[in-house]
Write a protein that holds these residues in place. Sequence first.
Motif, PDB file in Angstrom:
ATOM      1  N   LEU A 111       0.817  -1.213   0.000  1.00 44.79           N
ATOM      2  CA  LEU A 111       0.000   0.000   0.000  1.00 44.79           C
ATOM      3  C   LEU A 111       0.849   1.260   0.000  1.00 44.79           C
ATOM      4  O   LEU A 111       0.559   2.223  -0.730  1.00 44.79           O
ATOM      5  CB  LEU A 111      -0.945   0.001   1.202  1.00 44.79           C
ATOM      6  CG  LEU A 111      -2.109  -0.992   1.156  1.00 44.79           C
ATOM      7  CD1 LEU A 111      -2.904  -0.944   2.450  1.00 44.79           C
ATOM      8  CD2 LEU A 111      -3.018  -0.733  -0.038  1.00 44.79           C
ATOM      9  N   ILE A 112       1.896   1.289   0.803  1.00 46.08           N
ATOM     10  CA  ILE A 112       2.683   2.519   0.886  1.00 46.08           C
ATOM     11  C   ILE A 112       3.541   2.732  -0.367  1.00 46.08           C
ATOM     12  O   ILE A 112       4.007   3.846  -0.610  1.00 46.08           O
ATOM     13  CB  ILE A 112       3.578   2.549   2.145  1.00 46.08           C
ATOM     14  CG1 ILE A 112       4.606   1.423   2.113  1.00 46.08           C
ATOM     15  CG2 ILE A 112       2.730   2.514   3.400  1.00 46.08           C
ATOM     16  CD1 ILE A 112       5.633   1.534   3.236  1.00 46.08           C
ATOM     17  N   THR A 113       3.732   1.676  -1.163  1.00 40.13           N
ATOM     18  CA  THR A 113       4.456   1.841  -2.432  1.00 40.13           C
ATOM     19  C   THR A 113       3.504   1.994  -3.613  1.00 40.13           C
ATOM     20  O   THR A 113       3.937   2.049  -4.762  1.00 40.13           O
ATOM     21  CB  THR A 113       5.402   0.647  -2.681  1.00 40.13           C
ATOM     22  OG1 THR A 113       4.657  -0.581  -2.637  1.00 40.13           O
ATOM     23  CG2 THR A 113       6.503   0.616  -1.630  1.00 40.13           C
ATOM     24  N   GLY A 114       2.191   2.063  -3.313  1.00 41.21           N
ATOM     25  CA  GLY A 114       1.204   2.315  -4.355  1.00 41.21           C
ATOM     26  C   GLY A 114       0.851   1.123  -5.222  1.00 41.21           C
ATOM     27  O   GLY A 114       0.202   1.288  -6.264  1.00 41.21           O
ATOM     28  N   GLU A 115       1.235  -0.084  -4.794  1.00 41.13           N
ATOM     29  CA  GLU A 115       0.952  -1.282  -5.596  1.00 41.13           C
ATOM     30  C   GLU A 115      -0.420  -1.828  -5.206  1.00 41.13           C
ATOM     31  O   GLU A 115      -0.544  -2.898  -4.606  1.00 41.13           O
ATOM     32  CB  GLU A 115       2.057  -2.311  -5.402  1.00 41.13           C
ATOM     33  CG  GLU A 115       3.424  -1.817  -5.833  1.00 41.13           C
ATOM     34  CD  GLU A 115       4.521  -2.823  -5.579  1.00 41.13           C
ATOM     35  OE1 GLU A 115       4.758  -3.678  -6.451  1.00 41.13           O
ATOM     36  OE2 GLU A 115       5.144  -2.750  -4.502  1.00 41.13           O
ATOM     37  N   ILE A 116      -1.448  -1.101  -5.572  1.00 43.49           N
ATOM     38  CA  ILE A 116      -2.800  -1.386  -5.115  1.00 43.49           C
ATOM     39  C   ILE A 116      -3.320  -2.728  -5.625  1.00 43.49           C
ATOM     40  O   ILE A 116      -3.997  -3.461  -4.896  1.00 43.49           O
ATOM     41  CB  ILE A 116      -3.756  -0.229  -5.515  1.00 43.49           C
ATOM     42  CG1 ILE A 116      -5.113  -0.385  -4.810  1.00 43.49           C
ATOM     43  CG2 ILE A 116      -3.919  -0.142  -7.019  1.00 43.49           C
ATOM     44  CD1 ILE A 116      -5.089  -0.030  -3.366  1.00 43.49           C
ATOM     45  N   ASP A 117      -3.016  -3.067  -6.877  1.00 41.63           N
ATOM     46  CA  ASP A 117      -3.496  -4.341  -7.421  1.00 41.63           C
ATOM     47  C   ASP A 117      -2.882  -5.521  -6.679  1.00 41.63           C
ATOM     48  O   ASP A 117      -3.569  -6.507  -6.380  1.00 41.63           O
ATOM     49  CB  ASP A 117      -3.177  -4.436  -8.914  1.00 41.63           C
ATOM     50  CG  ASP A 117      -4.048  -3.515  -9.754  1.00 41.63           C
ATOM     51  OD1 ASP A 117      -5.171  -3.205  -9.300  1.00 41.63           O
ATOM     52  OD2 ASP A 117      -3.620  -3.100 -10.850  1.00 41.63           O
ATOM     53  N   LYS A 118      -1.594  -5.421  -6.385  1.00 43.58           N
ATOM     54  CA  LYS A 118      -0.942  -6.493  -5.627  1.00 43.58           C
ATOM     55  C   LYS A 118      -1.480  -6.549  -4.204  1.00 43.58           C
ATOM     56  O   LYS A 118      -1.629  -7.635  -3.624  1.00 43.58           O
ATOM     57  CB  LYS A 118       0.571  -6.278  -5.617  1.00 43.58           C
ATOM     58  CG  LYS A 118       1.235  -6.517  -6.967  1.00 43.58           C
ATOM     59  CD  LYS A 118       2.752  -6.366  -6.859  1.00 43.58           C
ATOM     60  CE  LYS A 118       3.424  -6.623  -8.208  1.00 43.58           C
ATOM     61  NZ  LYS A 118       4.902  -6.477  -8.121  1.00 43.58           N
ATOM     62  N   ALA A 119      -1.785  -5.397  -3.637  1.00 46.73           N
ATOM     63  CA  ALA A 119      -2.347  -5.356  -2.283  1.00 46.73           C
ATOM     64  C   ALA A 119      -3.726  -6.010  -2.260  1.00 46.73           C
ATOM     65  O   ALA A 119      -4.067  -6.724  -1.303  1.00 46.73           O
ATOM     66  CB  ALA A 119      -2.433  -3.918  -1.793  1.00 46.73           C
ATOM     67  N   ARG A 120      -4.522  -5.763  -3.300  1.00 42.73           N
ATOM     68  CA  ARG A 120      -5.841  -6.405  -3.381  1.00 42.73           C
ATOM     69  C   ARG A 120      -5.703  -7.926  -3.426  1.00 42.73           C
ATOM     70  O   ARG A 120      -6.453  -8.657  -2.766  1.00 42.73           O
ATOM     71  CB  ARG A 120      -6.579  -5.918  -4.635  1.00 42.73           C
ATOM     72  CG  ARG A 120      -7.086  -4.487  -4.558  1.00 42.73           C
ATOM     73  CD  ARG A 120      -7.565  -4.016  -5.909  1.00 42.73           C
ATOM     74  NE  ARG A 120      -8.086  -2.644  -5.864  1.00 42.73           N
ATOM     75  CZ  ARG A 120      -8.071  -1.810  -6.886  1.00 42.73           C
ATOM     76  NH1 ARG A 120      -7.551  -2.188  -8.054  1.00 42.73           N
ATOM     77  NH2 ARG A 120      -8.562  -0.592  -6.759  1.00 42.73           N
ATOM     78  N   LYS A 121      -4.740  -8.385  -4.203  1.00 43.03           N
ATOM     79  CA  LYS A 121      -4.527  -9.826  -4.314  1.00 43.03           C
ATOM     80  C   LYS A 121      -4.031 -10.400  -2.988  1.00 43.03           C
ATOM     81  O   LYS A 121      -4.473 -11.469  -2.553  1.00 43.03           O
ATOM     82  CB  LYS A 121      -3.521 -10.129  -5.425  1.00 43.03           C
ATOM     83  CG  LYS A 121      -3.297 -11.617  -5.673  1.00 43.03           C
ATOM     84  CD  LYS A 121      -2.342 -11.863  -6.834  1.00 43.03           C
ATOM     85  CE  LYS A 121      -2.958 -11.412  -8.136  1.00 43.03           C
ATOM     86  NZ  LYS A 121      -2.091 -11.763  -9.306  1.00 43.03           N
ATOM     87  N   ALA A 122      -3.125  -9.670  -2.325  1.00 40.28           N
ATOM     88  CA  ALA A 122      -2.566 -10.145  -1.058  1.00 40.28           C
ATOM     89  C   ALA A 122      -3.629 -10.221   0.032  1.00 40.28           C
ATOM     90  O   ALA A 122      -3.682 -11.194   0.792  1.00 40.28           O
ATOM     91  CB  ALA A 122      -1.423  -9.231  -0.615  1.00 40.28           C
ATOM     92  N   VAL A 123      -4.486  -9.206   0.117  1.00 41.34           N
ATOM     93  CA  VAL A 123      -5.516  -9.229   1.151  1.00 41.34           C
ATOM     94  C   VAL A 123      -6.548 -10.308   0.848  1.00 41.34           C
ATOM     95  O   VAL A 123      -7.196 -10.846   1.756  1.00 41.34           O
ATOM     96  CB  VAL A 123      -6.180  -7.846   1.317  1.00 41.34           C
ATOM     97  CG1 VAL A 123      -7.204  -7.574   0.229  1.00 41.34           C
ATOM     98  CG2 VAL A 123      -6.836  -7.718   2.692  1.00 41.34           C
ATOM     99  N   GLY A 124      -6.683 -10.668  -0.427  1.00 38.22           N
ATOM    100  CA  GLY A 124      -7.598 -11.734  -0.795  1.00 38.22           C
ATOM    101  C   GLY A 124      -7.207 -13.090  -0.237  1.00 38.22           C
ATOM    102  O   GLY A 124      -8.043 -13.993  -0.131  1.00 38.22           O
TER     103      GLY A 124
END
Length: 316
Positions: A111-124
Amino acid sequence: MNIAILAFVIDTIIGDPHSKYHPVVLIGRLISFLERIYYNKEDSDNKKFFCGAILVLLVLFVTYDVAAGIIQLAYFIPWDWGVEFVEALLLAFTISPKSLAKAGRGIYALLITGEIDKARKAVGWIVGRDTDKLDEAEIARATVETIAENTVDGIIAPLFFFVLGGVPLAFLYRAANTMDSMLGYKNEKYLYFGRAAAKLDDVLNYIPARITGLLFVIAASLLGFDAKNALQMMRRDADKHPSPNGGYAEATMAGALHIRLGGINSYFGKKTFRAYMGEAIEATAPKHIMEAIRMMYTATVLFLIFAYALLTCMGY
Protein backbone atom coordinates in the motif's frame (compact mmCIF):
# COMPACT_ATOMS: atom_id res chain seq x y z
CA MET A 1 3.74 -21.84 31.10
CA ASN A 2 7.39 -22.29 30.14
CA ILE A 3 6.09 -24.43 27.28
CA ALA A 4 3.77 -21.65 26.07
CA ILE A 5 6.55 -19.08 26.24
CA LEU A 6 8.88 -21.39 24.31
CA ALA A 7 6.14 -22.00 21.73
CA PHE A 8 5.81 -18.24 21.25
CA VAL A 9 9.58 -17.95 20.82
CA ILE A 10 9.57 -20.78 18.27
CA ASP A 11 6.81 -19.07 16.31
CA THR A 12 8.65 -15.75 16.50
CA ILE A 13 11.79 -17.34 15.07
CA ILE A 14 10.50 -19.77 12.43
CA GLY A 15 6.82 -18.86 12.04
CA ASP A 16 4.24 -21.24 10.64
CA PRO A 17 5.91 -23.45 8.01
CA HIS A 18 4.00 -24.05 4.78
CA SER A 19 3.93 -27.82 4.42
CA LYS A 20 1.45 -30.49 3.48
CA TYR A 21 2.47 -32.19 6.73
CA HIS A 22 1.59 -29.22 8.93
CA PRO A 23 -0.77 -30.49 11.67
CA VAL A 24 -3.52 -28.03 10.73
CA VAL A 25 -3.25 -29.10 7.08
CA LEU A 26 -3.54 -32.73 8.17
CA ILE A 27 -6.60 -31.86 10.27
CA GLY A 28 -8.11 -30.20 7.21
CA ARG A 29 -7.47 -33.31 5.14
CA LEU A 30 -9.16 -35.43 7.81
CA ILE A 31 -12.18 -33.12 7.77
CA SER A 32 -12.40 -33.31 3.96
CA PHE A 33 -12.09 -37.12 4.07
CA LEU A 34 -14.89 -37.47 6.62
CA GLU A 35 -17.04 -34.95 4.75
CA ARG A 36 -16.92 -37.14 1.65
CA ILE A 37 -18.14 -40.04 3.79
CA TYR A 38 -20.85 -38.32 5.82
CA TYR A 39 -22.26 -35.60 3.55
CA ASN A 40 -25.11 -36.58 1.26
CA LYS A 41 -26.97 -33.86 -0.60
CA GLU A 42 -30.15 -35.94 -0.58
CA ASP A 43 -30.28 -36.35 3.20
CA SER A 44 -32.92 -34.56 5.27
CA ASP A 45 -31.91 -31.47 7.21
CA ASN A 46 -31.99 -33.39 10.49
CA LYS A 47 -29.81 -36.16 9.11
CA LYS A 48 -27.34 -33.62 7.71
CA PHE A 49 -27.06 -32.05 11.16
CA PHE A 50 -26.61 -35.45 12.81
CA CYS A 51 -23.94 -36.53 10.32
CA GLY A 52 -22.15 -33.20 10.71
CA ALA A 53 -22.15 -33.65 14.48
CA ILE A 54 -20.68 -37.15 14.11
CA LEU A 55 -17.93 -35.68 11.91
CA VAL A 56 -17.17 -33.08 14.58
CA LEU A 57 -16.88 -35.69 17.32
CA LEU A 58 -14.62 -37.92 15.23
CA VAL A 59 -12.27 -35.07 14.32
CA LEU A 60 -12.06 -33.91 17.93
CA PHE A 61 -11.42 -37.45 19.18
CA VAL A 62 -8.71 -38.20 16.62
CA THR A 63 -6.97 -34.84 16.99
CA TYR A 64 -6.87 -34.95 20.79
CA ASP A 65 -5.65 -38.55 20.91
CA VAL A 66 -2.97 -38.08 18.27
CA ALA A 67 -1.58 -35.01 20.08
CA ALA A 68 -1.63 -36.87 23.41
CA GLY A 69 -0.01 -39.91 21.78
CA ILE A 70 2.86 -37.87 20.32
CA ILE A 71 3.54 -36.38 23.75
CA GLN A 72 3.60 -39.85 25.29
CA LEU A 73 6.11 -40.98 22.66
CA ALA A 74 8.26 -37.96 23.52
CA TYR A 75 8.96 -39.49 26.94
CA PHE A 76 11.25 -41.95 25.16
CA ILE A 77 13.56 -39.07 24.16
CA PRO A 78 16.69 -39.48 26.31
CA TRP A 79 16.97 -35.82 27.32
CA ASP A 80 15.42 -34.05 30.29
CA TRP A 81 14.06 -31.29 28.08
CA GLY A 82 12.80 -33.57 25.32
CA VAL A 83 9.13 -33.72 26.31
CA GLU A 84 8.91 -29.98 26.99
CA PHE A 85 10.47 -29.17 23.63
CA VAL A 86 8.06 -31.48 21.76
CA GLU A 87 5.11 -29.94 23.59
CA ALA A 88 6.33 -26.43 22.79
CA LEU A 89 6.86 -27.33 19.13
CA LEU A 90 3.37 -28.81 18.89
CA LEU A 91 1.82 -25.79 20.61
CA ALA A 92 3.66 -23.48 18.21
CA PHE A 93 1.75 -25.15 15.37
CA THR A 94 -1.54 -24.01 16.93
CA ILE A 95 -0.64 -20.30 17.11
CA SER A 96 0.20 -17.93 14.28
CA PRO A 97 1.31 -14.45 15.40
CA LYS A 98 4.27 -14.34 13.02
CA SER A 99 2.23 -15.44 10.01
CA LEU A 100 -0.46 -12.91 10.85
CA ALA A 101 2.11 -10.13 11.26
CA LYS A 102 3.91 -11.14 8.07
CA ALA A 103 0.71 -10.98 6.05
CA GLY A 104 -0.18 -7.58 7.52
CA ARG A 105 3.29 -6.14 6.92
CA GLY A 106 3.26 -7.40 3.35
CA ILE A 107 -0.02 -5.64 2.60
CA TYR A 108 1.21 -2.49 4.34
CA ALA A 109 4.36 -2.46 2.21
CA LEU A 110 2.33 -2.82 -1.00
CA LEU A 111 0.00 0.00 0.00
CA ILE A 112 2.68 2.52 0.89
CA THR A 113 4.46 1.84 -2.43
CA GLY A 114 1.20 2.32 -4.36
CA GLU A 115 0.95 -1.28 -5.60
CA ILE A 116 -2.80 -1.39 -5.11
CA ASP A 117 -3.50 -4.34 -7.42
CA LYS A 118 -0.94 -6.49 -5.63
CA ALA A 119 -2.35 -5.36 -2.28
CA ARG A 120 -5.84 -6.40 -3.38
CA LYS A 121 -4.53 -9.83 -4.31
CA ALA A 122 -2.57 -10.15 -1.06
CA VAL A 123 -5.52 -9.23 1.15
CA GLY A 124 -7.60 -11.73 -0.80
CA TRP A 125 -5.47 -14.49 0.73
CA ILE A 126 -6.49 -13.60 4.28
CA VAL A 127 -10.15 -12.55 3.91
CA GLY A 128 -13.17 -14.22 2.38
CA ARG A 129 -14.69 -11.14 0.77
CA ASP A 130 -14.23 -9.93 -2.83
CA THR A 131 -11.12 -7.76 -3.00
CA ASP A 132 -10.68 -6.92 -6.69
CA LYS A 133 -12.28 -3.45 -6.35
CA LEU A 134 -11.16 -2.41 -2.87
CA ASP A 135 -9.47 0.97 -2.46
CA GLU A 136 -6.60 1.66 -0.06
CA ALA A 137 -8.83 2.40 2.94
CA GLU A 138 -10.93 -0.72 2.41
CA ILE A 139 -7.83 -2.91 2.06
CA ALA A 140 -6.50 -1.46 5.30
CA ARG A 141 -9.87 -2.03 6.99
CA ALA A 142 -10.02 -5.66 5.86
CA THR A 143 -6.48 -6.26 7.10
CA VAL A 144 -7.06 -4.67 10.51
CA GLU A 145 -10.30 -6.63 10.95
CA THR A 146 -8.47 -9.86 10.13
CA ILE A 147 -5.62 -9.13 12.53
CA ALA A 148 -8.09 -8.33 15.32
CA GLU A 149 -10.27 -11.39 14.73
CA ASN A 150 -7.36 -13.77 14.30
CA THR A 151 -5.76 -12.58 17.52
CA VAL A 152 -8.60 -14.50 19.14
CA ASP A 153 -8.69 -17.77 17.22
CA GLY A 154 -5.10 -17.77 16.01
CA ILE A 155 -3.36 -16.90 19.29
CA ILE A 156 -5.29 -16.25 22.51
CA ALA A 157 -7.79 -19.12 22.26
CA PRO A 158 -5.20 -21.88 21.63
CA LEU A 159 -3.08 -20.53 24.50
CA PHE A 160 -6.17 -20.31 26.73
CA PHE A 161 -7.03 -23.97 26.12
CA PHE A 162 -3.39 -24.94 26.62
CA VAL A 163 -3.55 -23.35 30.07
CA LEU A 164 -6.74 -25.30 30.80
CA GLY A 165 -5.70 -28.71 29.49
CA GLY A 166 -2.29 -28.77 27.89
CA VAL A 167 -1.27 -29.27 24.28
CA PRO A 168 -3.96 -31.87 23.43
CA LEU A 169 -6.72 -29.43 24.40
CA ALA A 170 -5.06 -26.67 22.37
CA PHE A 171 -5.10 -29.02 19.38
CA LEU A 172 -8.73 -29.90 20.06
CA TYR A 173 -9.51 -26.19 19.84
CA ARG A 174 -7.51 -25.82 16.64
CA ALA A 175 -9.45 -28.73 15.12
CA ALA A 176 -12.77 -27.13 16.11
CA ASN A 177 -11.73 -23.80 14.62
CA THR A 178 -10.58 -25.48 11.40
CA MET A 179 -13.91 -27.28 11.10
CA ASP A 180 -15.72 -23.97 11.48
CA SER A 181 -13.60 -22.38 8.74
CA MET A 182 -14.30 -25.31 6.40
CA LEU A 183 -17.89 -26.21 7.27
CA GLY A 184 -19.42 -23.33 9.21
CA TYR A 185 -21.12 -21.54 6.32
CA LYS A 186 -24.77 -20.53 6.15
CA ASN A 187 -25.29 -21.72 2.60
CA GLU A 188 -27.36 -24.50 1.11
CA LYS A 189 -24.68 -27.16 1.57
CA TYR A 190 -23.49 -26.40 5.08
CA LEU A 191 -26.44 -24.72 6.79
CA TYR A 192 -27.30 -27.97 8.61
CA PHE A 193 -24.27 -30.17 7.98
CA GLY A 194 -21.88 -27.54 9.33
CA ARG A 195 -24.08 -26.21 12.12
CA ALA A 196 -22.51 -28.32 14.87
CA ALA A 197 -19.04 -27.14 13.85
CA ALA A 198 -20.12 -23.49 13.81
CA LYS A 199 -21.87 -23.67 17.18
CA LEU A 200 -18.93 -25.46 18.79
CA ASP A 201 -16.56 -22.76 17.57
CA ASP A 202 -18.84 -20.07 19.01
CA VAL A 203 -18.89 -21.81 22.39
CA LEU A 204 -15.13 -22.37 22.53
CA ASN A 205 -14.33 -18.78 21.56
CA TYR A 206 -16.76 -17.19 24.02
CA ILE A 207 -14.27 -16.63 26.85
CA PRO A 208 -11.10 -16.13 24.74
CA ALA A 209 -12.82 -13.41 22.68
CA ARG A 210 -13.71 -11.43 25.76
CA ILE A 211 -10.25 -11.93 27.24
CA THR A 212 -8.79 -10.62 23.99
CA GLY A 213 -10.97 -7.52 24.18
CA LEU A 214 -9.70 -6.75 27.67
CA LEU A 215 -6.11 -7.45 26.63
CA PHE A 216 -6.52 -4.99 23.76
CA VAL A 217 -7.68 -2.33 26.22
CA ILE A 218 -4.55 -2.85 28.34
CA ALA A 219 -2.37 -3.03 25.22
CA ALA A 220 -3.82 0.27 24.00
CA SER A 221 -2.86 1.91 27.29
CA LEU A 222 0.69 0.56 27.15
CA LEU A 223 1.19 1.55 23.50
CA GLY A 224 -0.17 5.06 23.84
CA PHE A 225 -3.43 4.43 21.98
CA ASP A 226 -6.88 5.32 23.33
CA ALA A 227 -7.61 2.70 25.98
CA LYS A 228 -10.69 4.54 27.27
CA ASN A 229 -12.24 4.67 23.82
CA ALA A 230 -11.29 1.04 23.23
CA LEU A 231 -13.26 0.00 26.31
CA GLN A 232 -16.19 2.22 25.36
CA MET A 233 -16.37 0.83 21.83
CA MET A 234 -16.14 -2.74 23.11
CA ARG A 235 -19.07 -2.13 25.43
CA ARG A 236 -21.08 -0.24 22.82
CA ASP A 237 -20.39 -2.11 19.60
CA ALA A 238 -19.13 -5.65 20.29
CA ASP A 239 -22.59 -7.19 20.18
CA LYS A 240 -23.31 -5.61 16.78
CA HIS A 241 -21.01 -8.13 15.09
CA PRO A 242 -22.82 -11.03 13.36
CA SER A 243 -20.61 -13.41 15.32
CA PRO A 244 -21.23 -13.63 19.08
CA ASN A 245 -17.48 -13.31 19.59
CA GLY A 246 -15.91 -11.39 16.69
CA GLY A 247 -16.94 -7.95 17.87
CA TYR A 248 -14.97 -8.07 21.11
CA ALA A 249 -11.66 -7.93 19.26
CA GLU A 250 -12.74 -5.76 16.33
CA ALA A 251 -14.71 -3.11 18.23
CA THR A 252 -11.96 -2.76 20.82
CA MET A 253 -9.28 -2.50 18.15
CA ALA A 254 -11.34 0.13 16.32
CA GLY A 255 -11.76 2.18 19.48
CA ALA A 256 -8.08 2.01 20.35
CA LEU A 257 -6.97 3.15 16.89
CA HIS A 258 -9.72 5.79 16.39
CA ILE A 259 -11.04 4.11 13.24
CA ARG A 260 -14.32 2.57 12.13
CA LEU A 261 -14.53 -1.07 11.14
CA GLY A 262 -17.43 -2.88 9.49
CA GLY A 263 -19.43 -1.59 6.55
CA ILE A 264 -20.19 -2.91 3.10
CA ASN A 265 -18.49 -6.15 2.02
CA SER A 266 -18.97 -8.07 -1.20
CA TYR A 267 -19.07 -11.87 -1.32
CA PHE A 268 -19.16 -13.53 -4.73
CA GLY A 269 -20.51 -10.32 -6.21
CA LYS A 270 -23.26 -9.87 -3.61
CA LYS A 271 -22.96 -6.83 -1.32
CA THR A 272 -23.83 -7.12 2.34
CA PHE A 273 -23.67 -4.59 5.17
CA ARG A 274 -22.06 -5.35 8.51
CA ALA A 275 -22.75 -2.98 11.41
CA TYR A 276 -20.13 -0.34 12.04
CA MET A 277 -17.85 -0.65 15.06
CA GLY A 278 -15.95 2.33 16.38
CA GLU A 279 -15.97 5.97 15.30
CA ALA A 280 -14.17 7.29 12.22
CA ILE A 281 -12.07 9.79 14.14
CA GLU A 282 -9.31 8.97 11.67
CA ALA A 283 -9.65 7.67 8.11
CA THR A 284 -8.52 4.07 7.96
CA ALA A 285 -5.05 4.00 6.45
CA PRO A 286 -2.02 1.69 6.00
CA LYS A 287 -0.47 2.90 9.28
CA HIS A 288 -3.33 1.29 11.18
CA ILE A 289 -2.23 -2.12 9.93
CA MET A 290 1.11 -1.71 11.69
CA GLU A 291 -0.62 -0.39 14.80
CA ALA A 292 -2.92 -3.44 14.81
CA ILE A 293 0.11 -5.74 14.60
CA ARG A 294 1.63 -3.98 17.63
CA MET A 295 -1.67 -4.45 19.47
CA MET A 296 -1.71 -8.14 18.55
CA TYR A 297 1.81 -8.83 19.78
CA THR A 298 1.30 -6.83 22.98
CA ALA A 299 -1.92 -8.69 23.77
CA THR A 300 -0.12 -12.01 23.23
CA VAL A 301 2.73 -11.11 25.60
CA LEU A 302 0.24 -9.81 28.16
CA PHE A 303 -1.68 -13.09 28.07
CA LEU A 304 1.52 -15.07 28.64
CA ILE A 305 2.51 -12.81 31.55
CA PHE A 306 -0.91 -12.94 33.21
CA ALA A 307 -1.26 -16.71 32.72
CA TYR A 308 2.24 -17.30 34.11
CA ALA A 309 1.52 -15.14 37.14
CA LEU A 310 -1.82 -16.85 37.77
CA LEU A 311 -0.42 -20.36 37.54
CA THR A 312 2.52 -19.42 39.75
CA CYS A 313 0.17 -18.08 42.40
CA MET A 314 -1.81 -21.33 42.19
CA GLY A 315 1.36 -23.34 42.75
CA TYR A 316 1.68 -24.85 39.25
